[in-house]
Design a protein around this motif. Sequence first.
Motif, PDB file in Angstrom:
ATOM      1  N   GLY A 161      -7.685 -64.506 -13.218  1.00 52.59           N
ATOM      2  CA  GLY A 161      -6.417 -65.208 -13.298  1.00 52.59           C
ATOM      3  C   GLY A 161      -5.983 -65.595 -14.698  1.00 52.59           C
ATOM      4  O   GLY A 161      -4.877 -66.112 -14.875  1.00 52.59           O
ATOM      5  N   VAL A 162      -6.824 -65.358 -15.689  1.00 52.55           N
ATOM      6  CA  VAL A 162      -6.484 -65.695 -17.068  1.00 52.55           C
ATOM      7  C   VAL A 162      -5.960 -64.454 -17.770  1.00 52.55           C
ATOM      8  O   VAL A 162      -6.592 -63.390 -17.729  1.00 52.55           O
ATOM      9  CB  VAL A 162      -7.700 -66.269 -17.819  1.00 52.55           C
ATOM     10  N   GLY A 163      -4.789 -64.594 -18.432  1.00 49.47           N
ATOM     11  CA  GLY A 163      -4.213 -63.454 -19.142  1.00 49.47           C
ATOM     12  C   GLY A 163      -3.757 -62.341 -18.230  1.00 49.47           C
ATOM     13  O   GLY A 163      -3.848 -61.164 -18.584  1.00 49.47           O
ATOM     14  N   ASN A 164      -3.291 -62.670 -17.033  1.00 48.39           N
ATOM     15  CA  ASN A 164      -2.780 -61.695 -16.051  1.00 48.39           C
ATOM     16  C   ASN A 164      -3.869 -60.780 -15.474  1.00 48.39           C
ATOM     17  O   ASN A 164      -3.551 -59.765 -14.854  1.00 48.39           O
ATOM     18  CB  ASN A 164      -1.666 -60.821 -16.662  1.00 48.39           C
ATOM     19  N   PHE A 165      -5.128 -61.145 -15.646  1.00 46.22           N
ATOM     20  CA  PHE A 165      -6.218 -60.298 -15.150  1.00 46.22           C
ATOM     21  C   PHE A 165      -6.701 -60.783 -13.787  1.00 46.22           C
ATOM     22  O   PHE A 165      -6.923 -61.973 -13.569  1.00 46.22           O
ATOM     23  CB  PHE A 165      -7.398 -60.308 -16.129  1.00 46.22           C
ATOM     24  N   THR A 166      -6.894 -59.828 -12.877  1.00 49.37           N
ATOM     25  CA  THR A 166      -7.515 -60.085 -11.583  1.00 49.37           C
ATOM     26  C   THR A 166      -8.567 -59.011 -11.327  1.00 49.37           C
ATOM     27  O   THR A 166      -8.536 -57.938 -11.926  1.00 49.37           O
ATOM     28  CB  THR A 166      -6.495 -60.079 -10.431  1.00 49.37           C
ATOM     29  N   GLY A 167      -9.504 -59.314 -10.434  1.00 49.65           N
ATOM     30  CA  GLY A 167     -10.579 -58.367 -10.130  1.00 49.65           C
ATOM     31  C   GLY A 167     -11.637 -58.319 -11.207  1.00 49.65           C
ATOM     32  O   GLY A 167     -12.344 -57.316 -11.348  1.00 49.65           O
ATOM     33  N   THR A 168     -11.786 -59.413 -11.951  1.00 49.38           N
ATOM     34  CA  THR A 168     -12.700 -59.416 -13.096  1.00 49.38           C
ATOM     35  C   THR A 168     -14.174 -59.314 -12.688  1.00 49.38           C
ATOM     36  O   THR A 168     -15.022 -59.002 -13.526  1.00 49.38           O
ATOM     37  CB  THR A 168     -12.493 -60.692 -13.937  1.00 49.38           C
ATOM     38  N   THR A 169     -14.493 -59.587 -11.422  1.00 55.24           N
ATOM     39  CA  THR A 169     -15.870 -59.438 -10.942  1.00 55.24           C
ATOM     40  C   THR A 169     -15.934 -58.492  -9.746  1.00 55.24           C
ATOM     41  O   THR A 169     -16.773 -58.645  -8.862  1.00 55.24           O
ATOM     42  CB  THR A 169     -16.470 -60.809 -10.559  1.00 55.24           C
ATOM     43  N   SER A 170     -15.024 -57.515  -9.738  1.00 52.08           N
ATOM     44  CA  SER A 170     -14.999 -56.522  -8.662  1.00 52.08           C
ATOM     45  C   SER A 170     -15.019 -55.125  -9.277  1.00 52.08           C
ATOM     46  O   SER A 170     -15.104 -54.966 -10.495  1.00 52.08           O
ATOM     47  CB  SER A 170     -13.763 -56.705  -7.780  1.00 52.08           C
ATOM     48  N   THR A 171     -14.911 -54.134  -8.434  1.00 54.29           N
ATOM     49  CA  THR A 171     -14.948 -52.756  -8.928  1.00 54.29           C
ATOM     50  C   THR A 171     -13.665 -52.354  -9.631  1.00 54.29           C
ATOM     51  O   THR A 171     -13.667 -51.391 -10.404  1.00 54.29           O
ATOM     52  CB  THR A 171     -15.198 -51.782  -7.772  1.00 54.29           C
ATOM     53  N   THR A 172     -12.561 -53.059  -9.381  1.00 54.89           N
ATOM     54  CA  THR A 172     -11.268 -52.702  -9.967  1.00 54.89           C
ATOM     55  C   THR A 172     -10.689 -53.874 -10.734  1.00 54.89           C
ATOM     56  O   THR A 172     -10.526 -54.972 -10.193  1.00 54.89           O
ATOM     57  CB  THR A 172     -10.275 -52.259  -8.877  1.00 54.89           C
ATOM     58  N   LEU A 173     -10.386 -53.639 -12.002  1.00 59.85           N
ATOM     59  CA  LEU A 173      -9.768 -54.641 -12.871  1.00 59.85           C
ATOM     60  C   LEU A 173      -8.278 -54.333 -12.994  1.00 59.85           C
ATOM     61  O   LEU A 173      -7.893 -53.183 -13.229  1.00 59.85           O
ATOM     62  CB  LEU A 173     -10.406 -54.607 -14.259  1.00 59.85           C
ATOM     63  N   THR A 174      -7.447 -55.367 -12.841  1.00 57.21           N
ATOM     64  CA  THR A 174      -6.001 -55.202 -12.930  1.00 57.21           C
ATOM     65  C   THR A 174      -5.423 -56.195 -13.925  1.00 57.21           C
ATOM     66  O   THR A 174      -5.776 -57.380 -13.912  1.00 57.21           O
ATOM     67  CB  THR A 174      -5.337 -55.415 -11.559  1.00 57.21           C
ATOM     68  N   ASN A 175      -4.541 -55.680 -14.781  1.00 57.68           N
ATOM     69  CA  ASN A 175      -3.695 -56.539 -15.618  1.00 57.68           C
ATOM     70  C   ASN A 175      -2.276 -56.321 -15.133  1.00 57.68           C
ATOM     71  O   ASN A 175      -1.726 -55.230 -15.264  1.00 57.68           O
ATOM     72  CB  ASN A 175      -3.833 -56.171 -17.095  1.00 57.68           C
ATOM     73  N   SER A 176      -1.695 -57.350 -14.535  1.00 55.26           N
ATOM     74  CA  SER A 176      -0.405 -57.174 -13.855  1.00 55.26           C
ATOM     75  C   SER A 176       0.768 -57.048 -14.813  1.00 55.26           C
ATOM     76  O   SER A 176       1.835 -56.562 -14.422  1.00 55.26           O
ATOM     77  CB  SER A 176      -0.160 -58.336 -12.894  1.00 55.26           C
ATOM     78  N   ALA A 177       0.634 -57.478 -16.053  1.00 55.57           N
ATOM     79  CA  ALA A 177       1.730 -57.400 -17.029  1.00 55.57           C
ATOM     80  C   ALA A 177       1.127 -57.321 -18.426  1.00 55.57           C
ATOM     81  O   ALA A 177       0.831 -58.347 -19.052  1.00 55.57           O
ATOM     82  CB  ALA A 177       2.664 -58.599 -16.902  1.00 55.57           C
ATOM     83  N   VAL A 178       0.926 -56.110 -18.896  1.00 58.10           N
ATOM     84  CA  VAL A 178       0.259 -55.892 -20.172  1.00 58.10           C
ATOM     85  C   VAL A 178       1.147 -56.365 -21.324  1.00 58.10           C
ATOM     86  O   VAL A 178       2.350 -56.109 -21.364  1.00 58.10           O
ATOM     87  CB  VAL A 178      -0.093 -54.403 -20.340  1.00 58.10           C
ATOM     88  N   GLY A 179       0.520 -57.067 -22.270  1.00 61.90           N
ATOM     89  CA  GLY A 179       1.215 -57.508 -23.474  1.00 61.90           C
ATOM     90  C   GLY A 179       0.592 -56.881 -24.704  1.00 61.90           C
ATOM     91  O   GLY A 179      -0.481 -56.272 -24.653  1.00 61.90           O
ATOM     92  N   LEU A 180       1.270 -57.030 -25.836  1.00 59.34           N
ATOM     93  CA  LEU A 180       0.751 -56.456 -27.074  1.00 59.34           C
ATOM     94  C   LEU A 180      -0.597 -57.054 -27.451  1.00 59.34           C
ATOM     95  O   LEU A 180      -1.406 -56.420 -28.130  1.00 59.34           O
ATOM     96  CB  LEU A 180       1.764 -56.678 -28.201  1.00 59.34           C
ATOM     97  N   GLU A 181      -0.859 -58.288 -27.003  1.00 60.65           N
ATOM     98  CA  GLU A 181      -2.139 -58.926 -27.304  1.00 60.65           C
ATOM     99  C   GLU A 181      -3.316 -58.280 -26.575  1.00 60.65           C
ATOM    100  O   GLU A 181      -4.486 -58.551 -26.886  1.00 60.65           O
ATOM    101  CB  GLU A 181      -2.092 -60.413 -26.957  1.00 60.65           C
ATOM    102  N   ASP A 182      -2.997 -57.419 -25.596  1.00 59.45           N
ATOM    103  CA  ASP A 182      -4.052 -56.755 -24.832  1.00 59.45           C
ATOM    104  C   ASP A 182      -4.518 -55.455 -25.474  1.00 59.45           C
ATOM    105  O   ASP A 182      -5.460 -54.817 -24.993  1.00 59.45           O
ATOM    106  CB  ASP A 182      -3.565 -56.458 -23.405  1.00 59.45           C
TER     107      ASP A 182
END
Length: 215
Positions: free
Chosen positions: A160-181
Amino acid sequence: MLFRSVCVVSGSCAPAASSSRVSLTVNPLAVGGTAIAGRSQVCSGSATTIGVSAQTGTIVGWQSSTNGGSSWSDLASTDNPLATGPLTVATAFRAVVQRGVCASVTSSAATVTIDTAPAITTDVTNQTVCAGDQVTWSVGATGSGLSYQWQRDGTNLVEGVGNFTGTTSTTLTNSAVGLEDVLEAGQGYVCVVSGSCTPAASSSKVSLMVDPVSV
């Protein structure tokens, strides 16, 4: 259990005659008890111990069988507990128990199953997306008792930090990528897969490139 017997022979003339008194000793059948594993699961290449509980009689040997087979091999040991060698496949063990002069019996069997260390089967790749787009990475792995942790530049990502979900699962998602990523592969995104056996396995370290939205 001990029995004593005698035969008395009578006739038309006295006295009666008796045979010698003899004894009959009855040995109870051997009872193997229940074979129990010191550990029912071990990591591949590890050893364990197998013991027999509720034992009546003497262990005169051990037998083993691999991968659920019906064929049993004799082991050169009468120890209880039995120290196994390194195991790489599921192996069942049972004890051969004898009491007195009666026939030996085998105990119930105990099976030691094998856990394996993590191994990556589906790796991740570099990604290039537009700013604000969603990006996902998925990893596949084999092994026992697996857990997953995604990292960015060596630091664990938090759900949930920085638009990231699935951080401890098989699939990592960033729902809205920014230049900081944006990250080069050298400091990139990686999934560390841990399990009940070591060592842990890591996916490839990959980059995320972001194209700015044209105005």
